[in-house]
Design an enzyme around this catalytic site. Sequence first.
Site, mmCIF file in Angstrom:
data_model
loop_
_atom_site.group_PDB
_atom_site.id
_atom_site.type_symbol
_atom_site.label_atom_id
_atom_site.label_comp_id
_atom_site.label_asym_id
_atom_site.label_seq_id
_atom_site.Cartn_x
_atom_site.Cartn_y
_atom_site.Cartn_z
ATOM 1 N N ARG A 22 49.125 31.484 21.583
ATOM 2 C CA ARG A 22 49.974 31.857 20.442
ATOM 3 C C ARG A 22 49.977 30.750 19.373
ATOM 4 N NH1 ARG A 22 53.971 30.280 17.004
ATOM 5 N NH2 ARG A 22 54.942 29.171 18.746
ATOM 6 N N ASP A 23 50.682 29.677 19.647
ATOM 7 C CA ASP A 23 50.760 28.624 18.634
ATOM 8 C C ASP A 23 49.374 28.047 18.351
ATOM 9 O OD1 ASP A 23 51.971 27.010 16.794
ATOM 10 O OD2 ASP A 23 52.983 25.716 18.220
ATOM 11 N N HIS A 45 59.077 20.902 22.185
ATOM 12 C CA HIS A 45 57.793 21.358 21.645
ATOM 13 C C HIS A 45 57.353 20.353 20.581
ATOM 14 C CE1 HIS A 45 55.142 24.756 20.058
ATOM 15 N NE2 HIS A 45 55.245 24.017 18.967
ATOM 16 N N HIS A 98 54.109 18.521 18.153
ATOM 17 C CA HIS A 98 52.763 18.482 17.580
ATOM 18 C C HIS A 98 52.359 17.021 17.405
ATOM 19 C CE1 HIS A 98 52.142 22.812 16.372
ATOM 20 N NE2 HIS A 98 53.411 22.799 16.735
ATOM 21 N N CYS A 151 43.590 22.804 12.299
ATOM 22 C CA CYS A 151 42.412 21.945 12.180
ATOM 23 C C CYS A 151 42.847 20.494 12.037
ATOM 24 C CB CYS A 151 41.588 22.340 10.971
ATOM 25 S SG CYS A 151 40.221 21.223 10.671
ATOM 26 N N ASN A 166 49.107 21.320 18.633
ATOM 27 C CA ASN A 166 50.098 20.970 19.630
ATOM 28 C C ASN A 166 49.605 19.756 20.406
ATOM 29 O OD1 ASN A 166 50.035 24.234 19.468
ATOM 30 N ND2 ASN A 166 52.098 23.472 19.842
#
Lengths: 301, 301
Positions: free
Chosen positions: B16-17, B207, B209, B240, B249
Amino acid sequence: MSELPAKVDIREVSLRDGLQIEQPIPLSAKLELLEAVVATGVREVEATAFVSPSKVPALADAAELAAELARFDQVEFSALVASPNGAKRAIAAELRSIEYVVSAADGHSRANVGRSSAEATAVIPDIVAIAHDSGATVEVIIATAWDCPFDGPTPPQRVLDIVDAATGFGVDRLAIADTIGTATPRRVSDLVAQVRPRIADLPLGAHFHNTRGAGLASAYAAVQAGITRLDASVGGLGGCPFAPGASGNIATEDLVYLLRDSGIDTDVDLQAAIAAAVVARAVVGHDLPSALLRAGDRITG
Amino acid sequence: MSELPAKVDIREVSLRDGLQIEQPIPLSAKLELLEAVVATGVREVEATAFVSPSKVPALADAAELAAELARFDQVEFSALVASPNGAKRAIAAELRSIEYVVSAADGHSRANVGRSSAEATAVIPDIVAIAHDSGATVEVIIATAWDCPFDGPTPPQRVLDIVDAATGFGVDRLAIADTIGTATPRRVSDLVAQVRPRIADLPLGAHFHNTRGAGLASAYAAVQAGITRLDASVGGLGGCPFAPGASGNIATEDLVYLLRDSGIDTDVDLQAAIAAAVVARAVVGHDLPSALLRAGDRITG
């Protein structure tokens, strides 16, 4: 988290560790990078290494570079050496801060300097004598402090034995280095907790590579464990990130970002560090792994 | 460091992410990635999102993908929704774990779903009713929990207000999300310390990144602060790495490496995660930012 220090001293290693595996670049390009690095406000710069020019051709101009350093009088410059002869060359070039590397693992030690770890340790008094006779200081950097590419995990006792020997020989500073970028926060905390009680007030630094993505996490763990001296390079210079197994130092700008937002001061200006990373990328002619170089600072409102 | 947990549950969000900002790929390629992800041993997989196909064309096949999930009966699949209608579609597709995103910052909330943060919060009871009527669970994910790309730093009180509202509305789980990859360990520790006392035993995830290089450091800080649920994607899929401001992530394999070497179990096999990252790289057709994908595991002796 009140145990975090108010200040961490960053040593900028892009000129030495950052460039050593690159194709040799002209002295003028190094000086351009050095100007940008000094402009960040960093107080300590590892300028070069006095080692075999045939083994490390990128640093064959060590004496020429050293001759240019006097004008940056707000910065303490250091040079890495691997032997008493290297220390003599560094002192002759008027360096006043000598780094001597001892690998904790025999496999890496033999590959790197052709001596066992014990043999390299036994040379420490010669290095100390050469430096102290000229009013210079010696930092012993313990390489492969967590893992060796040849011997596997390094037993912590091997590190502690070098720590004890080095302090006994009168070195001025110590550092533990994650030479191949395998350390993780818990292993860092554990080793620092074993080293610190043995060294009284001797300054202790740490050196990380981001090879397995955990470089900043390890650096932060080191700071949580009481380390206030960290090596870093602008751009994360130090090995092509796209070659298997190779990787750069933790990026100065990424480290400064993390420390700033943790309430920890460095002398380094973040935007100037990003600007220096742009210069680093230009002088080596390829992309660099720094995150801030791509993403920039957050909106700090 | 005895406060570290014995186990951390990873939710694999690559489907998903990870894929949402990629060019759409065929369902067959998603299933190839899903097979590889499931083979890692991970127990929770965010499979897709039931959102506007025109806004997120890469996930337009949500119902078709959902129809393929029943055969992976050892895994709990979740789907992200942004509205009651999305929740109904997810339930109709037999998802039993619904993620509803509420942005703590109005700027991001309006850009993302066309509602203010308070308006999005007010919809939580509708989502909960739809899910619970069908025996499904609801996790509220609080986006932009640290910073918003439009509004700057997010006042922690905005996060706490959503936490309080969501728990009052009977949600089953909560998560705090560093949507734009700006969090750092100290800010993570601080926010987790404020959230945890308010939620009793409600599961709380985080969560991250890796946009500014601090993703793993932040994840480890979250674990130190008591979080035992983390999102990650194989390869660090999710944007990207070479586009300014975009980033993936935290990479599952990098996270598993760090946790394993910190004595923390996950259900994920490291070599299988690296193999899944290789599949992820192939299905999207470009390099991915994962460190382990390049460097591999250390010599563990």
